[in-house]
Scaffold this motif. Structure first.
Motif, PDB file in Angstrom:
ATOM      1  N   ASP A   1       0.818  -1.219   0.000  1.00  0.00           N
ATOM      2  CA  ASP A   1       0.000   0.000   0.000  1.00  0.00           C
ATOM      3  C   ASP A   1       0.851   1.268   0.000  1.00  0.00           C
ATOM      4  N   LEU A   2       1.598   1.482  -1.075  1.00  0.00           N
ATOM      5  CA  LEU A   2       2.360   2.717  -1.235  1.00  0.00           C
ATOM      6  C   LEU A   2       1.629   3.628  -2.210  1.00  0.00           C
ATOM      7  N   THR A   3       1.583   4.893  -1.888  1.00  0.00           N
ATOM      8  CA  THR A   3       0.956   5.874  -2.767  1.00  0.00           C
ATOM      9  C   THR A   3       2.008   6.504  -3.674  1.00  0.00           C
ATOM     10  N   GLU A   4       1.542   7.272  -4.652  1.00  0.00           N
ATOM     11  CA  GLU A   4       2.452   8.000  -5.536  1.00  0.00           C
ATOM     12  C   GLU A   4       3.385   8.898  -4.728  1.00  0.00           C
ATOM     13  N   SER A   5       2.838   9.568  -3.733  1.00  0.00           N
ATOM     14  CA  SER A   5       3.621  10.458  -2.878  1.00  0.00           C
ATOM     15  C   SER A   5       4.697   9.687  -2.108  1.00  0.00           C
ATOM     16  N   MET A   6       4.350   8.524  -1.598  1.00  0.00           N
ATOM     17  CA  MET A   6       5.314   7.701  -0.859  1.00  0.00           C
ATOM     18  C   MET A   6       6.443   7.225  -1.769  1.00  0.00           C
ATOM     19  N   VAL A   7       6.103   6.853  -3.004  1.00  0.00           N
ATOM     20  CA  VAL A   7       7.132   6.440  -3.969  1.00  0.00           C
ATOM     21  C   VAL A   7       8.096   7.599  -4.198  1.00  0.00           C
ATOM     22  N   GLY A   8       7.555   8.800  -4.359  1.00  0.00           N
ATOM     23  CA  GLY A   8       8.399   9.983  -4.538  1.00  0.00           C
ATOM     24  C   GLY A   8       9.311  10.215  -3.346  1.00  0.00           C
ATOM     25  N   GLN A   9       8.786  10.029  -2.144  1.00  0.00           N
ATOM     26  CA  GLN A   9       9.593  10.207  -0.938  1.00  0.00           C
ATOM     27  C   GLN A   9      10.694   9.163  -0.845  1.00  0.00           C
ATOM     28  N   ILE A  10      10.409   7.946  -1.274  1.00  0.00           N
ATOM     29  CA  ILE A  10      11.437   6.899  -1.292  1.00  0.00           C
ATOM     30  C   ILE A  10      12.529   7.282  -2.274  1.00  0.00           C
ATOM     31  N   GLU A  11      12.131   7.756  -3.447  1.00  0.00           N
ATOM     32  CA  GLU A  11      13.105   8.085  -4.492  1.00  0.00           C
ATOM     33  C   GLU A  11      14.051   9.213  -4.091  1.00  0.00           C
ATOM     34  N   ILE A  12      13.557  10.163  -3.309  1.00  0.00           N
ATOM     35  CA  ILE A  12      14.449  11.256  -2.883  1.00  0.00           C
ATOM     36  C   ILE A  12      15.155  10.933  -1.567  1.00  0.00           C
ATOM     37  N   GLY A  13      14.891   9.744  -1.015  1.00  0.00           N
ATOM     38  CA  GLY A  13      15.566   9.326   0.206  1.00  0.00           C
ATOM     39  C   GLY A  13      14.972   9.896   1.469  1.00  0.00           C
ATOM     40  N   TYR A  14      13.748  10.418   1.390  1.00  0.00           N
ATOM     41  CA  TYR A  14      13.125  11.018   2.565  1.00  0.00           C
ATOM     42  C   TYR A  14      12.356  10.006   3.394  1.00  0.00           C
ATOM     43  N   ARG A  15      11.871   8.952   2.762  1.00  0.00           N
ATOM     44  CA  ARG A  15      11.046   7.970   3.463  1.00  0.00           C
ATOM     45  C   ARG A  15      11.815   6.665   3.640  1.00  0.00           C
ATOM     46  N   ALA A  16      11.792   6.145   4.846  1.00  0.00           N
ATOM     47  CA  ALA A  16      12.376   4.834   5.123  1.00  0.00           C
ATOM     48  C   ALA A  16      11.546   3.769   4.416  1.00  0.00           C
ATOM     49  N   THR A  17      12.197   2.723   3.981  1.00  0.00           N
ATOM     50  CA  THR A  17      11.533   1.665   3.237  1.00  0.00           C
ATOM     51  C   THR A  17      11.634   0.363   4.016  1.00  0.00           C
ATOM     52  N   SER A  18      10.495  -0.291   4.217  1.00  0.00           N
ATOM     53  CA  SER A  18      10.502  -1.546   4.964  1.00  0.00           C
ATOM     54  C   SER A  18      11.016  -2.689   4.086  1.00  0.00           C
ATOM     55  N   VAL A  19      11.365  -3.777   4.731  1.00  0.00           N
ATOM     56  CA  VAL A  19      11.826  -4.964   4.015  1.00  0.00           C
ATOM     57  C   VAL A  19      10.716  -5.463   3.088  1.00  0.00           C
ATOM     58  N   TYR A  20       9.482  -5.436   3.568  1.00  0.00           N
ATOM     59  CA  TYR A  20       8.338  -5.861   2.754  1.00  0.00           C
ATOM     60  C   TYR A  20       8.204  -4.987   1.510  1.00  0.00           C
ATOM     61  N   GLU A  21       8.332  -3.670   1.679  1.00  0.00           N
ATOM     62  CA  GLU A  21       8.229  -2.755   0.537  1.00  0.00           C
ATOM     63  C   GLU A  21       9.353  -2.992  -0.470  1.00  0.00           C
ATOM     64  N   ILE A  22      10.557  -3.229   0.031  1.00  0.00           N
ATOM     65  CA  ILE A  22      11.685  -3.516  -0.865  1.00  0.00           C
ATOM     66  C   ILE A  22      11.422  -4.804  -1.638  1.00  0.00           C
ATOM     67  N   ASP A  23      10.886  -5.803  -0.951  1.00  0.00           N
ATOM     68  CA  ASP A  23      10.546  -7.070  -1.601  1.00  0.00           C
ATOM     69  C   ASP A  23       9.556  -6.836  -2.744  1.00  0.00           C
ATOM     70  N   LYS A  24       8.550  -6.026  -2.510  1.00  0.00           N
ATOM     71  CA  LYS A  24       7.537  -5.747  -3.536  1.00  0.00           C
ATOM     72  C   LYS A  24       8.097  -4.864  -4.645  1.00  0.00           C
ATOM     73  N   LEU A  25       8.979  -3.932  -4.316  1.00  0.00           N
ATOM     74  CA  LEU A  25       9.617  -3.114  -5.348  1.00  0.00           C
ATOM     75  C   LEU A  25      10.438  -3.989  -6.290  1.00  0.00           C
ATOM     76  N   VAL A  26      11.177  -4.925  -5.725  1.00  0.00           N
ATOM     77  CA  VAL A  26      11.976  -5.851  -6.528  1.00  0.00           C
ATOM     78  C   VAL A  26      11.061  -6.647  -7.462  1.00  0.00           C
ATOM     79  N   GLU A  27       9.955  -7.113  -6.924  1.00  0.00           N
ATOM     80  CA  GLU A  27       8.998  -7.911  -7.713  1.00  0.00           C
ATOM     81  C   GLU A  27       8.401  -7.088  -8.861  1.00  0.00           C
ATOM     82  N   VAL A  28       7.914  -5.908  -8.556  1.00  0.00           N
ATOM     83  CA  VAL A  28       7.217  -5.077  -9.548  1.00  0.00           C
ATOM     84  C   VAL A  28       8.180  -4.486 -10.577  1.00  0.00           C
TER      85      VAL A  28
END
Length: 102
Positions: A62-89
């Motif tokens: 359940d990541l939003t467009e805004s959260m993806v943007g925050q991850i990309e600029i290094g502002y938002r911490a990313t959980s192991v689960y989110e990293i797993d799903k990013l790798v998959e997608v």
């Protein structure tokens, strides 16, 4: 005095929250730069942040467009689960996201 100690505890909690908010502005150490790599692979796949968020949501992340943007600029911490799903997608692997920047 119990009233005094509770007040100091609140001050302490606020200070810890401030410290953690500074620490968590980066998902990983600067040398890893996962957010930059997420952006690279997203753009390589021809996806917008909104499209990436939608694809993540279809696989239960359940990541939003805004959260993806925050991850990309290094502002938002990313959980192991989110990293797993990013790798998959993004159809990449963990090594690609965690590789040390040169």
């Amino acid at each position: 005095d119990p009233e005094m100690s509770r007040g100091l505890g609140d001050v302490y909690k606020r200070q810890l929250l401030c410290i953690w908010s500074v620490i968590l502005k980066r998902s990983t150490p600067l040398s890893r730069n996962i957010g930059k790599k997420v952006k690279y692979y997203r753009e390589l796949r021809g996806l917008t942040q909104k499209e990436l968020a939608a694809r993540l949501q279809t696989v239960g992340c359940d990541l939003t467009e805004s959260m993806v943007g925050q991850i990309e600029i290094g502002y938002r911490a990313t959980s192991v689960y989110e990293i797993d799903k990013l790798v998959e997608v993004l159809h990449t692997d963990y090594n690609a996201l965690f590789a040390q920047d040169e």
